[in-house]
Design a protein around this motif. Structure first.
Motif, PDB file in Angstrom:
ATOM      1  N   ARG A  40       0.830  -1.205   0.000  1.00 51.18           N
ATOM      2  CA  ARG A  40       0.000   0.000   0.000  1.00 51.18           C
ATOM      3  C   ARG A  40       0.859   1.248   0.000  1.00 51.18           C
ATOM      4  O   ARG A  40       1.846   1.338   0.742  1.00 51.18           O
ATOM      5  CB  ARG A  40      -0.925   0.014   1.218  1.00 51.18           C
ATOM      6  N   ASN A  88      -2.424  -3.021  -3.645  1.00 51.88           N
ATOM      7  CA  ASN A  88      -3.877  -3.009  -3.472  1.00 51.88           C
ATOM      8  C   ASN A  88      -4.600  -2.706  -4.780  1.00 51.88           C
ATOM      9  O   ASN A  88      -5.601  -3.351  -5.116  1.00 51.88           O
ATOM     10  CB  ASN A  88      -4.268  -1.986  -2.405  1.00 51.88           C
ATOM     11  N   LEU A 105      -8.671  -5.156   1.211  1.00 47.37           N
ATOM     12  CA  LEU A 105      -8.756  -3.695   1.287  1.00 47.37           C
ATOM     13  C   LEU A 105      -9.566  -3.258   2.499  1.00 47.37           C
ATOM     14  O   LEU A 105      -9.202  -2.301   3.196  1.00 47.37           O
ATOM     15  CB  LEU A 105      -9.342  -3.123   0.001  1.00 47.37           C
TER      16      LEU A 105
END
Length: 589
Positions: free
Chosen positions: A182, A196, A239
């Motif tokens: 991320r 992601n 997520l």
């Protein structure tokens, strides 16, 4: 290796900054220098980023029924594929640069950590570029080495559509293995692709692979749906666990930049990089010219009521028999956050307190008017592009009229709501309908729709087919004006909703309390003082555009575009699609 021309954006390269998009315009580079210097390598990558994702475009949904305009006004041909196609040469130029980057990164003297980050982004970008081609044409030549336009042959056969999906997934898996999980909003690397985004995009690719577009003989029960479900659930769960979520206010999904809903966005910053959103969405009197396109009555009808029921559902709490004359009342809150209608309060910077936006011909400013009222001494010049509505969604009303060309809101390429809806769709098609319904309820809860006594937010669907339709309807509203609708209709093979159909606008005509028509001189003066409200008008439907071609032409053959004849003439190993006189089957078989 030849020198390749490329273009970057800012002025910070020589200062040693390593941000992807912060580099000066350079006309040429020496490969031996670039792939031994992380700053120069990132500059090369920045050029590819700049072309990959586009930017805010007010007309992204003009091909669908959401916005005015007849995109398919003439039959598509192999010599003129028009709005159905994307540019073959431009995309392969981008792919050539990506392939060169992959080869050169591997052979350069950069540290392994730098190489991994570069390669992860390049593998993703290659899959992303091919995805645009495959969803348009079906299988294409999936070239993985840098083709030189002057010395290498570009005359190579098309890979099958199945192979292209396999190659895209392989590239995305490579990207996921190399990218950081991320890139957080506070990072200087914000705007770079991370793991992601790659996970969520892979899930989207597999959703397309399973779709009716590519599986017309077995659209909803093919084996690809299982893979689509597995990957979409994995992306959603991952997520969500990291804090991605629907933000509280639907109106702020883009305007509140770098929020928890943004999976990936393109950074805009005035004066170096801006987008033409407000300057295309706003009424002409508050912009730098007429609005480029406007929402249709068909889109307005798609928004449910506050109780989640359809506008014409007689069982609804807010149902009224005269739906047209009260269309703005008691609607899904996303409606008032997405659309400007006649007499709506519209607090754009620089307007007077209590400003209302009018659209009625003879009452509104000439740059805003729509309609054919014969009692008006002026004729609207907007009837072929307007509808009586304007786009409000993602408009930055803090900009004054003089500033509308300074729109620099970050362009949201993917947000968590799309990840959720992708997951819901795959879940419903794999016997996880309860999970799909739970997602729909979350979307509607954030929208502000009333839960109702049963807590279902107006959703009555319970069968697989009914929930499928509910997901389609929810995507249309939740993702409106964001560029999804045409691609959705294509992958669902639902061009029947567009083919041979008109688009419609709503004309407003001022009336007195006794319902007689108000003299336009009186109405105009009251409008100048913002004294006319929605109920001071009567509403009539009008076909838009009113002249020329007024219906779309999208027969079954349009689910895949033809490869332009000039491409095939220059590369005779490339077969034309079978729907267009060739032998290539663009579906998965």
């Amino acid at each position: 290796m030849k020198k390749i021309a490329f273009y970057i954006i800012s002025i910070l390269l020589l200062s040693g900054c390593s941000k992807v998009l912060d580099y000066p315009n350079l006309s040429r580079y020496e490969p031996d220098l670039v792939w031994n210097d992380p700053n120069l390598a990132n500059a090369y990558l920045g050029n590819i980023y700049d072309r990959a994702f586009g930017n805010w475009n007010i007309g992204l949904d003009a091909q669908s029924e959401q916005l005015t305009g007849i995109s398919f006004s003439v039959p598509v041909t192999t010599t003129n594929p028009g709005a159905l196609s994307i540019d073959w040469g431009t995309n392969y130029t981008q792919i050539r640069l990506i392939n060169q980057g992959i080869i050169s990164t591997n052979s350069g003297a950069l540290s392994q950590d730098v190489k991994n980050r570069l390669l992860g982004q390049l593998y993703f970008l290659r899959a992303y570029a091919y995805f645009g081609l495959v969803k348009t044409y079906g299988g294409v030549p999936y070239i993985k080495i840098p083709q030189d336009r002057d010395t290498d042959s570009l005359n190579v056969p098309r890979n099958s559509t199945r192979e292209c999906f396999e190659f895209m997934v392989a590239d995305l898996d490579s990207a996921i293995g190399l990218l950081p999980r991320r890139v957080v909003a506070s990072s200087a690397d914000w705007g770079r692709i991370d793991g992601n985004f790659a996970h969520a995009f892979k899930a989207k690719v597999l959703l397309y692979k399973a779709s009716p577009q590519f599986n017309p003989s077995n659209p909803w029960n093919n084996n690809f749906w299982a893979d689509a479900y597995t990957q979409n659930k994995k992306a959603y769960d991952s997520l969500k666990a990291q804090g991605y979520a629907l933000i509280g206010d639907y109106a702020q999904i883009a305007l509140s930049e770098r929020n928890a809903e943004v999976v990936f966005s393109v950074t805009n910053l005035f004066p170096n990089k801006v987008a033409a959103w407000d300057n295309g969405a706003r009424p002409g009197s508050l912009s730098r010219g007429p609005a480029s396109t406007t929402p249709t009555w068909e889109m307005v009808k798609s928004f449910p009521m506050k109780d989640g029921k359809k506008y014409n559902d007689v069982s609804g709490k807010y149902y009224t028999a005269d739906t047209l004359q009260a269309y703005w009342l008691n609607r899904d809150p996303r409606f008032e956050k997405s659309v400007v209608w006649n007499a709506k309060l519209y607090p754009a910077a620089g307007t007077t307190s209590g400003y209302r936006q009018y659209t009625s011909v003879g009452v509104a400013d000439a740059l805003d008017s729509y309609g054919i009222n014969p009692k008006s001494s002026t004729t609207s010049q907007n009837n072929n592009r307007y509808s009586g509505f304007f786009i409000l969604k993602n408009s930055n009303l803090s900009l004054t009229q003089a500033q509308v060309q300074q729109y620099d809101v970050d362009y949201v390429v993917m947000r968590f709501a799309e990840v959720m809806l992708n997951y819901a769709e795959a879940a419903n098609e794999t016997a996880h309908t309860d999970d799909a319904l739970a997602i729909l309820k979350q979307i509607r809860q954030r929208a502000g729709i009333e839960p109702g006594a049963d807590g279902n937010y107006g959703i009555t669907a319970n069968t697989r087919e009914q929930v499928r339709q509910a997901i389609m309807d929810e995507r249309n509203v939740e993702l409106c004006f964001e560029g999804h609708r045409f691609n959705d209709l294509r992958r669902w093979r639902l061009f029947s909703l567009l083919h041979g159909k008109n688009k419609t606008g709503v004309e407003a005509i001022a009336i007195n309390a006794d319902k007689t028509e108000m003299p336009l001189t009186t109405a105009r003066q009251m409008a100048l003082n913002n004294q006319l409200t929605e109920s001071n008008f009567v509403y009539r439907l009008q076909v838009t555009p009113q002249t020329g071609v007024t219906v779309n032409t999208l027969p079954e053959t349009y689910y895949f575009a033809p490869i332009q004849q000039s491409v095939i003439a220059a590369a005779n190993k490339i077969e034309q699609n079978k729907e267009w006189g060739g032998t290539f089957d663009p579906t998965i078989h």
